[in-house]
Design an enzyme around this catalytic site. Structure first.
Site, PDB file in Angstrom:
ATOM      1  N   LYS A 251     -29.910 -19.673  -7.131  1.00 37.37           N
ATOM      2  CA  LYS A 251     -30.920 -18.813  -7.230  1.00 37.37           C
ATOM      3  C   LYS A 251     -30.847 -18.178  -8.385  1.00 37.37           C
ATOM      4  CE  LYS A 251     -31.987 -13.926  -5.531  1.00 37.37           C
ATOM      5  NZ  LYS A 251     -31.585 -12.902  -4.589  1.00 37.37           N
ATOM      6  N   ASP A 256     -34.304  -8.567 -10.748  1.00 42.85           N
ATOM      7  CA  ASP A 256     -34.857  -8.351  -9.550  1.00 42.85           C
ATOM      8  C   ASP A 256     -34.969  -6.753  -9.003  1.00 42.85           C
ATOM      9  OD1 ASP A 256     -35.608  -7.989  -6.623  1.00 42.85           O
ATOM     10  OD2 ASP A 256     -33.583  -8.633  -5.992  1.00 42.85           O
ATOM     11  N   LYS A 263     -36.580  -1.211  -5.671  1.00 40.53           N
ATOM     12  CA  LYS A 263     -35.306  -0.967  -5.411  1.00 40.53           C
ATOM     13  C   LYS A 263     -35.083   0.488  -5.885  1.00 40.53           C
ATOM     14  CE  LYS A 263     -32.985  -5.206  -5.579  1.00 40.53           C
ATOM     15  NZ  LYS A 263     -32.221  -5.391  -4.432  1.00 40.53           N
ATOM     16  N   ASP A 274     -29.036 -11.368 -10.996  1.00 43.76           N
ATOM     17  CA  ASP A 274     -29.412 -11.743  -9.717  1.00 43.76           C
ATOM     18  C   ASP A 274     -29.587 -13.470 -10.047  1.00 43.76           C
ATOM     19  OD1 ASP A 274     -29.930 -11.534  -7.080  1.00 43.76           O
ATOM     20  OD2 ASP A 274     -32.019 -10.994  -7.364  1.00 43.76           O
ATOM     21  N   ASP A 333     -38.437  -7.478  -1.445  1.00 46.23           N
ATOM     22  CA  ASP A 333     -37.010  -7.532  -2.131  1.00 46.23           C
ATOM     23  C   ASP A 333     -36.154  -8.410  -1.464  1.00 46.23           C
ATOM     24  OD1 ASP A 333     -34.925  -6.628  -3.573  1.00 46.23           O
ATOM     25  OD2 ASP A 333     -34.450  -4.802  -2.842  1.00 46.23           O
ATOM     26  N   GLU A 335     -36.519 -11.494  -1.816  1.00 46.78           N
ATOM     27  CA  GLU A 335     -37.232 -12.577  -2.474  1.00 46.78           C
ATOM     28  C   GLU A 335     -36.466 -13.966  -2.853  1.00 46.78           C
ATOM     29  OE1 GLU A 335     -35.676 -10.290  -4.058  1.00 46.78           O
ATOM     30  OE2 GLU A 335     -34.243 -11.627  -5.510  1.00 46.78           O
ATOM     31  N   ARG A 337     -34.704 -15.556  -0.856  1.00 44.26           N
ATOM     32  CA  ARG A 337     -34.955 -16.719   0.257  1.00 44.26           C
ATOM     33  C   ARG A 337     -36.266 -17.340   0.025  1.00 44.26           C
ATOM     34  NH1 ARG A 337     -33.887 -12.111   4.887  1.00 44.26           N
ATOM     35  NH2 ARG A 337     -32.595 -11.374   2.809  1.00 44.26           N
TER      36      ARG A 337
END
Ligand code: BES
Ligand code: MN
Ligand code: ZN
Length: 505
Positions: A251, A256, A263, A274, A333, A335, A337
């Site tokens: 990933k 993020d 967030k 991230d 959020d 994101e 996946r």
């Protein structure tokens, strides 16, 4: 920092030219009659050096020692974890004097795993981040000599540990860089840099190619950012071309914000980490380039920012993934996946022996396992067992969590084939269940490293995990007969003797 392995007794180590000498003292009786061993034995007897890994006793200018400082460090049973405690404590205590040359000597015979642990621990404790500081003080230690009773017996483990350190430090470096110094484009440049190593190739796809591939889910996450997405494809060829590769998917969200499902502000800076899954893939390739194991590996990194913008994907939007499955984005959020699912679909074209994705995927995994073990999910028993074993060997541990189909209930959508979130309960598992829908055709494992990839608070910084686990998994897979079959065997015990001879390149 360069590492050197030597055959040294404690007496010989005392004659080594170094600023600090660290003597690792295990529980076994010290029989050598050299002054330092005698001193360590008497300190142990007097209770001044308790037999507990990590306990230290500092000496200043002891007689007949070249180094002006000596640290006696207890390593208890001498197992890798105990060696780690001793070395980390000793290096931390020596750091204040900014030593350039350090010698670490084992007072008793040590196995390869213990020597490897000393190398990774010393590197870990002395790492310094400098990239974005104007007056950075770099790591003081330039040379680290590791002394053991029989260097020849542990050369392999030592060399692999040194390569692993290079990989861990590359992963730390990219993890630590702020998002404006680690954009998807810069990550791709770093990946291209790895193609200079033998048997490594790199290809980078941009927004047009990704759209053409039909990666509508990945593209949807990227669409709110001014930074163009990158899809990085790394290849390491250490085995014959027809041998099925292991595919690593990392990933690579370089920042993020949560997107429209924004967030909270507190600690949002940590979302620069991230992309630690991506960084672990880069780090693993760095190590493969050094070790050159007989295996084929593909690294896939979907990389973009998750930003809030007039063009950003919105809650309720339905996107079409490369697999053809439609996804209702109930929370922007979730994101990770969304970018991983398209990379998993892309992975199929390599007819992989196994696919492992690595992702800072869920806050729920941090709640479940904290910062000690990464979450492991797999539908394949042999793969899960091999990854667990690699985690133990490398002291980069993981813990398996379940994948019962009941956990997928909450992912149902009224408007698409699947939703990208379920309820709050079991969040790490429902995220894995989402990914599993895209990994049906091959042996697959998912590592949720949200808790282990970086530390918060005063020691804020990337850990370089799980490079140690991945390198250990890949090298033991190359060394066993497993990699030769092109398929993950169902009943294979990790570490079992190779069935076929090692193929040459
Ligand atoms: N990158 C985060 C996961 C994360 C959060 C890692 C905190 C480490 C610390 C991920 O993209 C995310 O935001 N996940 C959400 C999923 C939720 C919306 C279902 C989460 O865990 O809150
Ligand atoms: Mn998120
Ligand atoms: Zn994320």
């Amino acid at each position: 920092m360069d590492f050197q392995l030597k055959t040294l007794t404690v007496a010989q180590a005392a004659a080594e030219k170094s600023d600090v000498l660290i003597v690792l003292v295990g529980s076994a009786p010290l029989t050598s009659k050299d002054p330092l061993s005698v001193l360590a034995a008497s300190a142990r007897k007097a209770g001044d050096l308790p037999d507990k890994a990590g306990k230290l006793l500092g000496l200043y200018r002891p007689e007949d020692v070249v180094a002006s400082r000596v640290v006696l460090a207890a390593i208890g049973d001498g197992k890798p974890a105990s060696v780690r405690s001793g070395v980390v404590a000793a290096v931390n205590s020596a750091k204040a004097q900014a030593p350039k040359r350090v010698t670490v000597v084992f007072a008793q015979p040590a196995e390869g795993a213990a020597v490897a642990s000393a190398v990774t621990a010393a590197a870990d404790a002395s790492y310094v981040y400098t990239a974005t500081k104007s007056k950075a003080e770099p790591r003081s230690i330039r040379h680290l000599t590791v002394g053991v009773a029989d260097a020849a017996a542990v050369t392999g483990a030592f060399d692999a540990a040194r390569a692993t350190v290079a990989g861990i430090e590359l992963a730390k470096e990219w993890g630590n860089r702020p998002a404006n110094h680690a954009t998807p484009t810069l990550l791709a440049e770093a990946a291209k840099g790895l193609a200079k190593l033998p048997n490594i190739k790199c290809e980078v796809l941009g927004p047009k190619e990704v759209e053409k591939l039909g990666m509508g889910s990945f593209a949807a996450v990227a669409q709110g950012s001014a930074e163009p997405l990158r899809f990085i494809v790394l290849r390491y060829h250490g085995a014959p071309k027809d041998q099925a590769p292991v595919v690593l998917v990392g990933k690579g969200i370089t920042f993020d914000t949560g997107g429209v499902s924004l967030k909270p502000a507190a600690e949002m800076d940590e979302m620069k980490f991230d992309m630690c899954g991506a960084a672990s893939v880069l780090g693993t390739f760095r190590a493969l380039g050094d070790i050159q194991p007989a295996i084929n590996v593909v690294g896939l990194i979907p990389s973009c920012e998750n930003m809030n913008d007039g063009r950003a994907v919105k809650p309720g939007d339905v996107v079409t993934s490369m697999s053809g499955q439609t996804i209702e984005v109930l929370n922007t959020d979730a994101e990770g996946r969304l970018i991983l699912c398209d990379a998993l679909t892309y992975a199929k074209r390599f007819e992989p022996a196994a696919v492992i994705d690595i992702a800072t995927l869920t806050g729920a995994c941090v709640v479940a396992l904290g910062g000690v073990r990464s979450g492991l999910f797999s539908t394949n028993e042999a793969l899960a067992a091999a990854l667990e074993a690699a985690g133990e060997t490398s002291q980069d541990r993981c813990w398996r969590l379940p994948l019962d189909d009941d956990y997928a209930e909450g992912l149902k959508s009224n408007f698409a084939d699947v939703a990208n979130i379920a309820g709050r309960a079991g969040g790490a598992i429902t995220a894995a269940k989402f990914l599993q829908r895209f990994a049906g055709d091959f042996a697959w494992a998912h590592l949720d490293i949200a808790g282990t990839a970086w530390k918060s608070g005063a020691a804020k910084g990337s850990t370089g995990r799980p490079v140690g686990l991945l390198v250990s998994y890949l090298t033991s897979r190359a060394a066993s007969g497993d990699a030769r079959t092109g398929k993950a065997k169902k009943t294979k015990t990790p570490g079992a003797p190779a069935k076929k001879a090692r193929a040459t390149k």
